[in-house]
Design an enzyme around this catalytic site. Sequence first.
Site, PDB file in Angstrom:
ATOM      1  N   ASP A   1       0.849  -1.202   0.000  1.00 30.28           N
ATOM      2  CA  ASP A   1       0.000   0.000   0.000  1.00 30.28           C
ATOM      3  C   ASP A   1       0.885   1.252   0.000  1.00 30.28           C
ATOM      4  O   ASP A   1       0.740   2.134   0.831  1.00 30.28           O
ATOM      5  CB  ASP A   1      -0.906  -0.015   1.235  1.00 30.28           C
ATOM      6  CG  ASP A   1      -2.048   0.990   1.140  1.00 30.28           C
ATOM      7  OD1 ASP A   1      -2.448   1.339   0.019  1.00 30.28           O
ATOM      8  OD2 ASP A   1      -2.526   1.440   2.196  1.00 30.28           O
TER       9      ASP A   1
ATOM     10  N   ASP B   1       3.075   1.740   8.084  1.00 34.23           N
ATOM     11  CA  ASP B   1       1.828   1.023   7.838  1.00 34.23           C
ATOM     12  C   ASP B   1       1.987  -0.136   6.864  1.00 34.23           C
ATOM     13  O   ASP B   1       1.628  -0.047   5.688  1.00 34.23           O
ATOM     14  CB  ASP B   1       0.734   1.974   7.338  1.00 34.23           C
ATOM     15  CG  ASP B   1      -0.642   1.326   7.403  1.00 34.23           C
ATOM     16  OD1 ASP B   1      -0.746   0.202   7.938  1.00 34.23           O
ATOM     17  OD2 ASP B   1      -1.612   1.956   6.930  1.00 34.23           O
TER      18      ASP B   1
END
Length: 350
Positions: free
Chosen positions: A221, A243
Amino acid sequence: MWRQSPHDPFFRAPANTHPYESLTPDVVLDALATLGLHGDGRLTGLNSYENRVYQVYLEDRSAVVVKFYRPGRWSEAEILEEHGFSLELATGEVPAVPPLAFDGKTLHHHAGFAFSVSPYRGGRAPELDDFEVLEWVGRFLARIHTVGSAKPFEARPALDLHTFGLDSRDYLLENDKIPMDVQRDWETACNAALDMVRQTALALQPPASDFKPRKLRLHGDVHPGNILWTPTDRPGGGPHFVDLDDARTGFAVQDLWMLLSGDRAQRTAQLSGLLDGYEQFREFDRRELALIEPLRTLRLIHYSAWLARRWEDPIFPINFPWFGSSDYWKGQILVLEDQCEQMAEEPLYA
């Protein structure tokens, strides 16, 4: 009358409420206290819809980031693979931020939630119109992929036609998430787009070509919000990646294409900068560039299904009030038709 406290480690929210409704500031601070970390009362919610993430200031004036994983999304084994991957990256001197270990453990439990704690790292979004920044980011993406290629994920799923495309389509249709007045047109557009994704994938597989793209562990991502940039005149300056919650198995190009924006000329220039940096550390097969628009198509379909799957979480109707209407789905039909046109064009090349 006795009432179960949300601080009780066996607490479960009532069936008619969402689990996150019980995640109060007191629960956040109590969870940290179980690890010997004592907040001074200041905590700030960080930008995350999938999980709940907070920056918490401690009594010693330091700060940590605590992430409460969405119940039911990942298994413990899948979360621990994320943690292990981030630690491998940090050990390999890739600027990632692995969770802290307490008594040898990085995953903890409190009040029905699984959570982790990471050191706080500041920064801003990178200037992706700066060739030097793109080159720098590309170098570190190559280093992520070098670590990612060392061994496979055992528990985490792949990012592919089935998991992102077909499963998402079927969920939306089987659960009546699309208004009847646009459902057939959306299904037609979606199937046409998925057929083109499939055709592209088949065209790149032997014996159709000699290209056999290699799958590896990815960040999964990589968009500008997941790269924090520190000015280069400071210690440790440059990008660091945050993340890894969406870390999956897939093709290397997945971690590049979301950094591209603008018209074709702009995207080509950005891609050139990323690949100039990337190829200083790792080979990149440009035939993977044919997968950019198919991957974008899968992400668009998956995004709609993600919103539908999360609609019972009260934060979603508040932040995405436009989702689910006939107008929304009419817009998605146009987007998917446009994606079919994009997939029919020559892929980017740099």
